[in-house]
Structures are given as structure tokens and as C-alpha cells.
Design a protein around this motif. Structure first.
Motif, PDB file in Angstrom:
ATOM      1  N   ARG A 459       0.828  -1.207   0.000  1.00  0.00           N
ATOM      2  CA  ARG A 459       0.000   0.000   0.000  1.00  0.00           C
ATOM      3  C   ARG A 459       0.862   1.256   0.000  1.00  0.00           C
ATOM      4  N   VAL A 460       1.808   1.298  -0.920  1.00  0.00           N
ATOM      5  CA  VAL A 460       2.727   2.434  -1.016  1.00  0.00           C
ATOM      6  C   VAL A 460       2.025   3.560  -1.785  1.00  0.00           C
ATOM      7  N   PRO A 461       1.834   4.733  -1.186  1.00  0.00           N
ATOM      8  CA  PRO A 461       1.101   5.814  -1.845  1.00  0.00           C
ATOM      9  C   PRO A 461       1.937   6.524  -2.908  1.00  0.00           C
ATOM     10  N   VAL A 462       2.010   5.927  -4.070  1.00  0.00           N
ATOM     11  CA  VAL A 462       2.708   6.493  -5.226  1.00  0.00           C
ATOM     12  C   VAL A 462       1.688   6.735  -6.330  1.00  0.00           C
ATOM     13  N   THR A 463       1.829   7.846  -7.023  1.00  0.00           N
ATOM     14  CA  THR A 463       0.984   8.137  -8.185  1.00  0.00           C
ATOM     15  C   THR A 463       1.762   7.786  -9.444  1.00  0.00           C
ATOM     16  N   PHE A 464       1.282   6.796 -10.194  1.00  0.00           N
ATOM     17  CA  PHE A 464       1.916   6.384 -11.440  1.00  0.00           C
ATOM     18  C   PHE A 464       1.150   7.013 -12.605  1.00  0.00           C
ATOM     19  N   VAL A 465       1.813   7.862 -13.369  1.00  0.00           N
ATOM     20  CA  VAL A 465       1.182   8.539 -14.500  1.00  0.00           C
ATOM     21  C   VAL A 465       1.766   7.952 -15.780  1.00  0.00           C
ATOM     22  N   VAL A 466       0.952   7.213 -16.525  1.00  0.00           N
ATOM     23  CA  VAL A 466       1.429   6.494 -17.714  1.00  0.00           C
ATOM     24  C   VAL A 466       1.017   7.256 -18.968  1.00  0.00           C
ATOM     25  N   MET A 467       2.019   7.700 -19.731  1.00  0.00           N
ATOM     26  CA  MET A 467       1.782   8.379 -20.997  1.00  0.00           C
ATOM     27  C   MET A 467       1.634   7.327 -22.095  1.00  0.00           C
ATOM     28  N   ASN A 468       0.429   7.168 -22.608  1.00  0.00           N
ATOM     29  CA  ASN A 468       0.107   6.062 -23.511  1.00  0.00           C
ATOM     30  C   ASN A 468      -0.096   6.580 -24.934  1.00  0.00           C
ATOM     31  N   ASN A 469       0.888   6.311 -25.797  1.00  0.00           N
ATOM     32  CA  ASN A 469       0.730   6.623 -27.224  1.00  0.00           C
ATOM     33  C   ASN A 469       0.784   5.370 -28.094  1.00  0.00           C
ATOM     34  N   GLY A 470       0.945   4.209 -27.470  1.00  0.00           N
ATOM     35  CA  GLY A 470       0.896   2.955 -28.202  1.00  0.00           C
ATOM     36  C   GLY A 470       2.068   2.715 -29.132  1.00  0.00           C
ATOM     37  N   GLU A 471       3.220   3.329 -28.832  1.00  0.00           N
ATOM     38  CA  GLU A 471       4.360   3.169 -29.735  1.00  0.00           C
ATOM     39  C   GLU A 471       5.656   3.531 -29.026  1.00  0.00           C
ATOM     40  N   TYR A 472       6.779   3.199 -29.674  1.00  0.00           N
ATOM     41  CA  TYR A 472       8.090   3.670 -29.246  1.00  0.00           C
ATOM     42  C   TYR A 472       8.387   4.946 -30.039  1.00  0.00           C
ATOM     43  N   ARG A 473       7.824   6.051 -29.586  1.00  0.00           N
ATOM     44  CA  ARG A 473       7.919   7.296 -30.340  1.00  0.00           C
ATOM     45  C   ARG A 473       9.365   7.773 -30.476  1.00  0.00           C
ATOM     46  N   THR A 474      10.164   7.556 -29.444  1.00  0.00           N
ATOM     47  CA  THR A 474      11.546   8.042 -29.496  1.00  0.00           C
ATOM     48  C   THR A 474      12.317   7.401 -30.647  1.00  0.00           C
TER      49      THR A 474
END
Length: 552
Positions: A459-474
């Protein structure tokens, strides 16, 4: 005392209160003994890469070595990416792996393997414990070596039968080692810097690790110098909200050289030789530039470029001495305030421009990556720690993130993907009073997804924000830069992930999740989640992919 008892005495005396691990049969003597150690918690990870990433984040947050227990050759192999990252980021870890019972190693039993051969390329030192009396000595040595410059992970191979022995072993006492102290040559450095008309400073991660940020700020203000972070900086080595902060150097020699060409003198502090990513011809430092370099690792001085003066010593203390001497030398010379004001005006204009660009792109999903990064930065609590593993969106985050407090930013210049989730969990475990927000790319999240299990379990209070573009943009952007025939035709092999639903993945591990539909919603979600102490939350952010418009 028995080897296992000596082992636990060393751990306690080295202030170990958590063991990060994934156990197997060869670790059972250690795990069984842990059942009697109420003061040492076993933090379980369900895959070794996540285990090592958690330990990495924890070590950085606490400022002391983290202890890791891996399982034979296979577990060590799974953890190698984390060890490579820790080596590059110079994170002090003490890592053990259980070897098979020595009494039948000659038969090449199941689970046995060349642990030393696997570990050596990825760690600072590796030791094979072969006799019971060696264990307390080598374990004590590992903790000592892990923090000596250059700090990093140290590995020990420990046979399972050795920990079950009843032999009587001696316990070496813990030693106290005085800090290295400041380097000589501060007066010479001050004279070189006093002659500079256009000084610049490159803040490396050694500054943050050494607690030298305050002294570097004083030096920059005394000189009126612009300050850049090293490429892909792992931490806060200079406040990114400071008027003299000019941004992050790009990771190629050509771009670094172009940036530094506007100056005549550079101070390179605690920086591992610039570490370019893509090859470009020529050196990173312009010809004729005066170079003052300081580091706590003598191997870094003049490693990839010539220096006019190299200083080897404790970075914070050395910077403090240089600042004091600079003030003496500058006394009576023209005030550098006008130079500082010009730098501050440029940086303020650049920040206003990027903030304006980002805000103009606010809107519904899929969001522009710059707008999404700006929204995350806007929603952060003032004291938040940001763990960044978002690649293309992460580059944009660095343009809009304003942080002052050291240890507020966590990244790994090692580049091994999948560290972000585990590092965020370990960071919050190591510093439970500060909110932790991890900004992750979708590809990076897939590499380290198992870390969500530990976040939910504890129960570690971390906010995970996932940027989802469905690809390896880099990769697509890099191919565009190369101008290949396939890229011009819009054909990119092995770079598309397709539709992914990270809310379902999070819920499988027991982590609540939401998907945001607008940048304003993202700001609010980050602010609310980061302020919560209830446990982890994953926020999925649909962002535009390659060729879908928005920023470059």
C-alpha cells in the motif's frame, strides 16, 4: 558466532532495516533467519528487475546503501538491468545471491551457474564467499566499498549451505572513515574563473549525490554564470527554478559544443564525461575554452577532454572552498550582477515561451506530450519527488519542471528500461513523508509492470502517470532525424505497441486506476492523488503519437 548470526549483526550495524528480494531455495537459510528478525523487513518483489529498482530508489532516498537478495544465476540475470542502471547512476547497493550447495557443485546441479561471471560487468566489485569465516569480512567490505567514490553496487555470491553452518566466526567491527575533504587548488580555480567574461557551469549528478547543490548555487551567483544540467541528469544538481538555470544539455557532442560555444570558461562539476547518446563527430568542448573540472573520482578528470585545472576531492567541500576564493579574487573587480541579469532575462523568456506553448496545447485526449507534461508539473505538490521514465514526454517534462529541493527528481542515466515503477516504490519507502509521482512511458511501464504488485502489497502511496501513445515514439523520431528511406516512407519496424489499457493492467495487480480525458483533468488528478496517503493510484494519459501533430 554462526555465519548467519554474523551476517545479521553486520546488517543491523550498517543500518539495514529493509531487504529487497525475491527468494528461492538457495536463499531459504537467510529467509528463515529473517523470520526471527522483527527489526528487518523483507520487501518482496515478484521479478528481480523490479526488486533492484526498488532498492535503487530506496538507497537514493535514504542516502545509504540498500540491501538486495537475489536468487542464484537466473535471479541475478533478471536483476542485471537494475545493476547496470545502478552502476551508471552510482547508486550504492549491496547485492547477494545464493549459490547452490557447495557439496554438489561439481555435479553442475540445477540452479547453479557462474554468478561471478554474470555479475562482474554490471557491478563495482564482486566477491565469491567460499568459507564461513569470510562472510562477515566480505559483507562488511561490501558496505564500505559501495559508498566509496565512485559509489555503486557491490555483489556477493553466498552458497546456501554456508549460511546453515554452525561454525564459529569472528565479526569485524564497523569502521568510521573520515570524509575525503576538499581538493587542493581552489585558489588557482578562482583565478581562472575571475578572468572569465562569459562563464558557464555544467552541474553533474555528483553534485546532488554529494550534497553540494547549495555551494554550486553560491558559485553560480558569485560568477553570474549560466548553469546547465548534464544530459539526462538523474537528480536535482541545481534548482531548476533558479534564474540562472538554463536547462539540460542535449546528449550529443555536437549540441553540447554548440551550446558551450557561447561561453569562454566552463566549470564541469561532478559530471561523468557528458555521456553522449547518439554519435556526432567532434569533441563536446569547444577548442580554446578554459575548462575547470572537479570530481570526487580522479578517473573522471580529463577523461574525454583536456582541462586547464582538475580538482579531485569531496565535491561539496571543494565547491565551498572555490566559492570562498572566488569572492576574494573578485573583490574590487566589476560586479558580475549585470551578467547575471542578462542570463536571468534569457532564462525567464525561455520559460515563459515554453509555458505559453504548453498551455496553448491544453485540450482533450489524446493530449499533446508537452501539454501533458506541463499538466503533470502543474499538479505536483510543492514537496513532491518526481520519478521520470517517460523518454519523449520526459524530455518535455524537464523543460517545464521547476524544482528546488535536492532529491526531488529521480531518473536513471543507465537507460535500462523498466526501472520507473520500482524506483518510485523504493523512493516512497525510503522517504515516506514526501509525495512521489512517477511519470512513465507506456513502453517503460510494460518493462517494469510487475513493480505494481509490490506497490499494492505494501500500500505504497505512489501516483503512477502512464503516458500512452501505443508506440516507441523516441525510435521513430530518431529515425526521422537520420532521414532513412523507410522513415521518409513512414515505415518503422518494431516500434508499434498498439492499443493498451493500463487501467486493466493496474487493476489486475490491485492498484486503482483512472483514465483522464483532458489536460485540466490531469492537473486535478495528479494534485489529488499525490496528496493522498491511501495507497497507489495509476493515471493513464492518452497522448498523441508520432505524426499526429503537436510538439516535436
Amino acid at each position: 558466532m554462526r555465519p548467519i548470526d554474523a551476517m545479521f549483526r553486520v546488517l543491523r550495524e550498517e543500518h539495514v532495516t529493509k531487504v529487497f528480494g525475491n527468494p528461492g531455495t538457495t536463499e531459504l537459510p537467510f529467509v528463515d533467519a529473517l523470520a526471527q528478525a522483527d527489526d528487518i523487513e523483507y520487501v518482496l518483489g515478484v521479478q528481480e528487475a523490479s526488486v533492484v529498482a526498488m532498492a535503487d530508489g530506496y538507497a537514493r532516498a535514504t542516502g545509504r546503501p540498500a540491501f538486495v537478495s537475489l536468487h542464484v544465476a537466473a535471479g541475478l540475470a533478471n536483476g542485471l538491468v537494475g545493476l547496470l542502471n545502478a552502476s551508471r547512476s552510482r547508486t550504492p547497493l549491496v547485492v547477494t545471491a545464493g549459490q547452490q550447495d557447495r557439496r554438489h557443485l561439481v555435479q553442475d546441479p540445477m540452479l547453479s551457474g557462474d554468478l561471478m561471471g554474470l555479475a562482474r560487468p554490471a557491478v563495482k566489485h564482486a566477491f565469491a564467499v567460499e568459507h564461513s569465516w569470510e562472510l562477515p569480512i566480505l559483507l562488511r567490505r561490501a558496505f564500505h566499498l559501495a559508498v566509496q567514490p565512485p559509489s555503486g553496487p557491490v555483489f556477493l555470491s553466498v552458497p546456501m549451505d554456508l549460511l546453515a553452518e554452525e561454525a564459529d566466526v569472528d565479526l569485524p567491527a564497523r569502521s568510521t572513515v573520515a570524509p575525503r575533504g576538499a581538493a587542493r587548488g581552489a585558489v588557482d580555480a578562482a583565478r581562472l574563473l575571475a578572468d572569465a567574461r562569459r562563464p558557464v557551469i555544467v552541474a553533474g549528478d555528483g553534485v546532488g549525490r554529494a550534497g553540494g547543490v547549495g555551494a554550486l548555487v553560491e558559485l553560480a551567483e558569485a560568477l553570474g554564470a549560466a548553469v546547465y544540467h548534464q544530459p539526462f541528469n538523474d537528480g536535482i544538481d541545481f534548482p531548476t527554478s533558479h534564474p540562472l538555470y538554463a536547462g539540460v544539455l542535449a546528449p550529443t557532442n555536437a549540441e553540447i559544443r554548440d551550446t558551450l560555444a557561447a561561453y569562454d570558461t566552463v566549470v564541469v562539476a561532478g559530471c561523468h564525461a557528458f555521456m553522449p547518446h547518439h554519435y556526432t563527430p567532434g569533441p563536446a568542448v569547444p577548442e580554446g575554452m578554459t575548462v575547470v573540472q572537479l570530481d570526487d573520482d580522479g578517473a573522471e578528470i580529463a577523461r574525454n577532454f583536456a582541462v586547464d585545472l582538475g580538482l579531485v576531492g569531496e565535491i561539496g567541500a571543494t565547491l565551498a572552498d572555490v566559492v570562498a576564493e572566488v569572492r576574494v579574487v573578485l573583490d574590487g573587480l566589476p560586479d558580475p550582477g549585470e551578467r547575471a541579469a542578462a542570463v536571468a532575462a534569457r532564462t525567464a523568456a525561455q520559460r515563459a515561451a515554453v509555458d505559453g506553448e504548453a498551455e496553448a496545447l491544453y485540450g482533450p485526449a489524446p493530449m499533446d506530450p508537452l501539454a501533458a507534461a506541463h499538466a503533470v508539473a502543474t499538479g505536483l505538490p510543492q514537496d513532491a519527488v518526481v520519478v521520470e521514465e517517460a523518454i519523449t514526454t520526459g524530455v518535455r517534462l524537464r523543460r517545464v519542471l521547476r524544482q528546488e529541493r535536492p532529491r526531488s527528481f529521480v531518473h536513471t542515466v543507465g537507460g535500462g528500461l523498466g526501472s520507473g515503477i520500482g524506483a518510485a516504490v523504493g523512493t516512497r519507502l525510503g522517504d515516506p513523508l514526501r509525495p512521489v509521482v512517477a511519470m512513465l512511458g507506456d513502453g517503460c511501464t510494460l518493462f517494469g509492470l510487475q513493480g505494481l504488485w509490490s506497490a499494492a502489497r505494501y500500500r505504497v502511496p505512489v501516483t503512477f502517470v502512464v503516458m500512452n501513445n501505443g508506440e516507441y515514439r523516441t525510435l521513430k523520431e530518431t529515425l526521422d532525424g537520420w532521414g532513412t528511406d523507410a522513415a521518409r516512407a513512414g515505415v518503422y519496424t518494431g516500434t508499434d505497441l498498439g492499443p493498451l489499457d493500463f487501467t486493466r493492467a493496474a487493476e489486475f495487480f490491485g492498484v486503482p486506476a483512472v483514465r483522464v480525458a483532458h489536460t485540466d483533468e490531469l492537473v486535478a488528478a495528479v494534485a489529488e492523488a499525490a496528496a493522498s496517503q491511501e495507497g497507489p493510484l495509476l493515471i493513464e494519459v492518452p497522448v498523441t503519437g508520432h505524426g499526429e501533430g503537436g510538439t516535436k
